[in-house]
Design a protein around this motif. Structure first.
Motif, PDB file in Angstrom:
ATOM      1  N   GLY A 299       1.043  -1.071   0.044  1.00  0.00           N
ATOM      2  CA  GLY A 299      -0.163   0.021   0.060  1.00  0.00           C
ATOM      3  C   GLY A 299       0.874   1.368  -0.200  1.00  0.00           C
ATOM      4  N   MET A 300       0.390   2.137  -0.613  1.00  0.00           N
ATOM      5  CA  MET A 300       1.207   3.552  -0.859  1.00  0.00           C
ATOM      6  C   MET A 300       0.593   4.706  -0.133  1.00  0.00           C
ATOM      7  SD  MET A 300       3.803   2.697  -2.823  1.00  0.00           S
ATOM      8  CE  MET A 300       4.230   1.254  -3.632  1.00  0.00           C
ATOM      9  N   PHE A 301      -0.268   4.295   0.850  1.00  0.00           N
ATOM     10  CA  PHE A 301      -1.056   5.839   1.396  1.00  0.00           C
ATOM     11  C   PHE A 301      -0.885   5.595   2.825  1.00  0.00           C
ATOM     12  CE2 PHE A 301      -2.890   4.959  -2.904  1.00  0.00           C
ATOM     13  CZ  PHE A 301      -2.522   6.160  -3.378  1.00  0.00           C
ATOM     14  N   ASN A 302      -0.530   4.405   3.386  1.00  0.00           N
ATOM     15  CA  ASN A 302      -0.697   4.364   4.813  1.00  0.00           C
ATOM     16  C   ASN A 302       0.721   4.923   5.375  1.00  0.00           C
ATOM     17  OD1 ASN A 302      -0.661   3.765   7.518  1.00  0.00           O
ATOM     18  ND2 ASN A 302      -1.751   1.826   7.333  1.00  0.00           N
ATOM     19  N   PRO A 303       0.813   5.955   6.085  1.00  0.00           N
ATOM     20  CA  PRO A 303       2.221   6.210   6.306  1.00  0.00           C
ATOM     21  C   PRO A 303       2.914   5.322   7.392  1.00  0.00           C
ATOM     22  CG  PRO A 303       0.673   7.805   7.593  1.00  0.00           C
ATOM     23  CD  PRO A 303      -0.094   6.919   6.571  1.00  0.00           C
ATOM     24  N   GLU A 304       2.262   4.577   8.008  1.00  0.00           N
ATOM     25  CA  GLU A 304       2.810   3.537   9.464  1.00  0.00           C
ATOM     26  C   GLU A 304       3.169   2.273   8.409  1.00  0.00           C
ATOM     27  OE1 GLU A 304      -0.228   2.981  12.279  1.00  0.00           O
ATOM     28  OE2 GLU A 304      -0.361   5.028  12.579  1.00  0.00           O
ATOM     29  N   LYS A 343       4.096  -5.778   3.503  1.00  0.00           N
ATOM     30  CA  LYS A 343       2.688  -6.117   3.581  1.00  0.00           C
ATOM     31  C   LYS A 343       2.191  -5.673   2.253  1.00  0.00           C
ATOM     32  CE  LYS A 343       1.781  -5.721   8.643  1.00  0.00           C
ATOM     33  NZ  LYS A 343       0.709  -4.969   9.725  1.00  0.00           N
ATOM     34  N   TYR A 344       1.978  -6.742   1.327  1.00  0.00           N
ATOM     35  CA  TYR A 344       1.668  -6.358   0.155  1.00  0.00           C
ATOM     36  C   TYR A 344       0.208  -6.287  -0.353  1.00  0.00           C
ATOM     37  CZ  TYR A 344       6.551  -7.773  -0.867  1.00  0.00           C
ATOM     38  OH  TYR A 344       7.768  -7.775  -1.159  1.00  0.00           O
ATOM     39  N   SER A 345      -0.200  -5.357  -0.966  1.00  0.00           N
ATOM     40  CA  SER A 345      -1.627  -5.072  -1.203  1.00  0.00           C
ATOM     41  C   SER A 345      -2.154  -5.123  -2.747  1.00  0.00           C
ATOM     42  CB  SER A 345      -1.750  -3.520  -1.053  1.00  0.00           C
ATOM     43  OG  SER A 345      -1.399  -2.719  -1.751  1.00  0.00           O
ATOM     44  N   LYS A 346      -1.195  -5.579  -3.688  1.00  0.00           N
ATOM     45  CA  LYS A 346      -1.602  -5.683  -5.030  1.00  0.00           C
ATOM     46  C   LYS A 346      -0.538  -6.415  -5.913  1.00  0.00           C
ATOM     47  CE  LYS A 346      -3.072  -2.635  -8.777  1.00  0.00           C
ATOM     48  NZ  LYS A 346      -3.424  -1.265  -9.238  1.00  0.00           N
TER      49      LYS A 346
END
Length: 427
Positions: A299-304, A343-346
């Motif tokens: 994911g590219m938008f969660n700063p954590e 943690k992969y999202s795509k």
């Protein structure tokens, strides 16, 4: 001009198509507002007419749950198998009633009615009635001398449905001028938000204003597209029914996972699943593939969350449409780009360097696809075509993965799965 050569177009557009598909098999929701959500139940991508006053397109589902409950709006996860099959049924009915059809999107089609004898508006009402009787999907029909005007006629048929009965014929000059003056320039096909602002700044606020504008000036200031739009609104045909699209030069299958994945095994399953779908599209257009690009990302938008993205291009031994060979190549490629600790999202599978069978030169020293492979792929297509996608698949593609797309409110696949057929109970 001879009447047989006078252009006449009809645009047949399904009303709130996704929501209408859900209502066909849920008559209890005939008067209930409905919204349909995007992949992973993310945001609103379709609304029934009675849901539009309360919900905006693109609103995130998690933010509007309370609003939906407050107004009694029912939410559905997207059921693309159902929508695709219902679209095929609608288009089949239309094609049986008119000489030529251009399927413009999943829920709309242009029909060429030039030279059709008799009452064209009555034919429009026949199309509307037949589609509803055969599929349960309501449609609007717009008839005019150009494609752009037929699109506007369809818009009018829906906007003033009580007065029009869902069919509007704008071949009459008086009717056409009345509709052009009543419709905003933003209602015109192909005029987006930015173009609307530009045109309004020039004093062009209605469709009528655009039809009366200097077409050459519009071409110089904007483009030939807006020039053609203005000419079509004025009654001059500039667009014809499109020919079938040429084969695609690239084929992509990409999905967000239903949950974050930290291990390589389920990511390989996902890549195999996406390759299965990509090769179906490849064989459907009778192409062969020479190279495959496989990529994964977090994911590219969660700063954590730590971020990582990578991809690799794989050269195939010969141009092929063999799902077995291509799946193995793609799955093996995951080993080269996977990194533990993320943690992969795509994942994405991209078929590139495509060619048509018989349209490439064999390398004297390289192999070519065996004849037996073509027979196997033909059998695979036939079985899946008859019994449903995924009936026959490579072993690495799971039937019900836990990483799959979240669709917690999805309706049954009433028309494409034997175990989910519509059940009617009689008291």
């Amino acid at each position: 001009m001879d009447i047989k050569t006078t252009p006449v177009f009809a645009l047949i557009d399904c009303n709130s198509f996704y929501a209408s598909c859900e209502r066909v098999f849920r008559p209890d929701l005939r008067k209930t507002p409905i919204v349909v959500l995007s992949n992973n139940d993310g945001c609103v991508i379709a609304r029934s007419y009675d849901a539009k006053p309360f919900v905006k397109m693109g609103e995130p589902y998690f933010q509007i749950k309370h609003k939906l409950k407050q107004h009694g709006i029912v939410a559905f996860s997207s059921n693309y198998a159902l929508y695709g099959d219902m679209s095929l049924r609608v288009m089949s009915v239309i094609e049986s009633l008119v000489p030529a059809v251009e399927v413009y999107s999943i829920d709309e089609a242009f029909a060429d009615l030039a030279g059709v004898p008799g009452d064209i508006e009555a034919l429009g009402r026949q199309i509307r009635a037949q589609v509803y009787r055969s599929t349960g999907i309501p449609v609007g029909v717009g008839i005019a001398g150009t494609k752009t005007l037929s699109k506007l006629a369809n818009h009018s048929a829906k906007k003033w449905q009580a007065q029009t009965g869902g069919v509007v014929d704008l071949r009459d000059q008086t009717k056409r001028d009345w509709v052009l003056k009543k419709c905003s320039v933003s209602d015109v096909w192909g005029v987006g938000r930015k173009m609307t602002l530009h045109l309004e700044g020039m004093g062009i606020k209605s469709a009528w204003d655009l039809s009366q504008a200097d077409a050459w000036m519009l071409r110089k200031k904007f483009s030939v597209v807006i020039e053609k739009t203005a000419r079509e609104l004025a009654g001059t045909p500039c667009l014809e029914l499109d020919e079938p699209d040429p084969p695609k030069q690239e084929i992509c299958c990409s999905r967000m996972f239903g949950k974050r994945l930290s291990h390589i095994a389920p990511i390989k399953e996902a890549v195999a699943t996406y390759m299965q779908r990509a090769t179906e599209k490849l064989r459907a257009q009778k192409s062969l593939c020479k190279k495959v690009r496989v990529s994964i990302r977090t994911g590219m938008f969660n700063p954590e969350e730590a971020k990582y993205a990578n991809g690799v291009l794989v050269e195939l031994p010969y141009p092929t449409d063999d799902v077995r060979l291509m799946t193995k190549a793609a799955v093996d490629a995951v080993d080269r780009i996977f990194r533990p600790g993320f943690k992969y999202s795509k994942a994405e599978v991209l078929l590139v360097n495509l060619c048509q069978k018989g349209e490439y030169t064999d390398d004297l020293f390289s192999g070519s696809q065996p004849e037996a492979t073509e027979k196997v792929m033909s059998v695979l297509n036939a079985i899946n075509g008859r019994w449903g996608r995924g009936t026959l698949r490579v072993a690495s593609v799971p039937s019900d993965p836990d990483w799959g797309m979240r669709r917690e409110m999805m309706s049954q696949s009433f028309t494409t799965r034997a175990d989910q057929l519509w059940t009617v109970y009689c008291k």
